[in-house]
Design an enzyme around this catalytic site. Structure first.
Site, mmCIF file in Angstrom:
data_model
loop_
_atom_site.group_PDB
_atom_site.id
_atom_site.type_symbol
_atom_site.label_atom_id
_atom_site.label_comp_id
_atom_site.label_asym_id
_atom_site.label_seq_id
_atom_site.Cartn_x
_atom_site.Cartn_y
_atom_site.Cartn_z
ATOM 1 C CG ASP A 11 4.939 3.206 -6.387
ATOM 2 O OD1 ASP A 11 5.544 4.232 -6.716
ATOM 3 O OD2 ASP A 11 3.869 2.860 -6.920
ATOM 4 C CG ASP A 13 1.385 8.306 -7.540
ATOM 5 O OD1 ASP A 13 0.982 9.062 -8.422
ATOM 6 O OD2 ASP A 13 2.052 8.707 -6.567
#
Length: 211
Positions: A11, A13
């Site tokens: 991922d 963020d």
């Protein structure tokens, strides 16, 4: 295309980088508090991600595109991320990132960190300002799992030789699709579902787990 030994998909963020980019953009609109609360709810899995993202992006309406440069300057790579990507490459692996965030930031941030391929959302722009809409299909949980599988197939990597690293509910399907799903800096529901939980916020902790 040359086959890879394994694939690591992160991922963006709060995983690849320490920030939540949409909150930095919301600063530019003076609406960080409401967007931050909505982001937290989405990451805990309390609301549908796509619905939440559209709502949060609507709060960015009117932000000038010049804000992208200011936001990119505030992005902080997660501790250990450069060491992790270097270790993946040394071992013949490939690094991918699938993000519910935005290409406008990731396109500039990902290459210096050592990311090989990435997918994210795009923000609609008209007359030099954000319209408050997302362009095209939203990168949601299913899209994250799709790109992990797609990249593995393209690279000739067996499903068991894939690792997925994430922090929020939107990462769960990607983590389930991977041979090893790692919860990193994660919400309780993600820690409960992961193969392993990385405690310290330092991506060097992943290196001993690489094939």
């Amino acid at each position: 295309m040359t086959a890879a030994r394994f694939l690591v998909v992160l991922d963006a963020d709060s995983t690849l980088i320490r920030n939540e980019v949409i909150e930095l953009l919301a600063d530019e609109a003076g609406r960080r508090a409401e967007v931050q609360a909505a982001t937290e709810a989405a990451m805990r899995g309390e609301v549908d991600f796509a619905t939440s993202l559209r709502s949060r992006v609507s709060a960015l309406s009117g932000v000038p595109v010049e804000a992208f440069e200011r936001v990119r300057a505030r992005v902080e790579p997660t501790p250990g991320v450069h060491e992790l990507t270097a270790a993946v490459h040394e071992r013949g692996g490939v690094v991918g990132v699938v993000s519910g965030g935005f290409h406008e930031i990731l396109d500039h941030v990902a290459p210096p960190i050592g990311v090989d391929r990435w997918r994210a959302n795009r923000l609609a722009v008209a007359d030099g300002v954000l319209t408050g809409a997302v362009e095209g299909e939203i990168v949601d949980a299913e899209a994250k799992a799709h790109w992990l599988r797609t990249w593995a197939a393209e690279l000739g990597v067996a499903p068991g030789a894939t690792l997925a690293i994430g922090d929020g509910a939107n990462d769960l399907r990607m983590m389930e699709a991977a041979g090893l799903g790692l919860a990193f800096n994660a919400k309780p529901a993600v820690r409960a579902a992961a193969s392993l939980v990385i405690g310290p916020v330092d991506l060097r902790e992943v290196i001993p787990l690489l094939p």
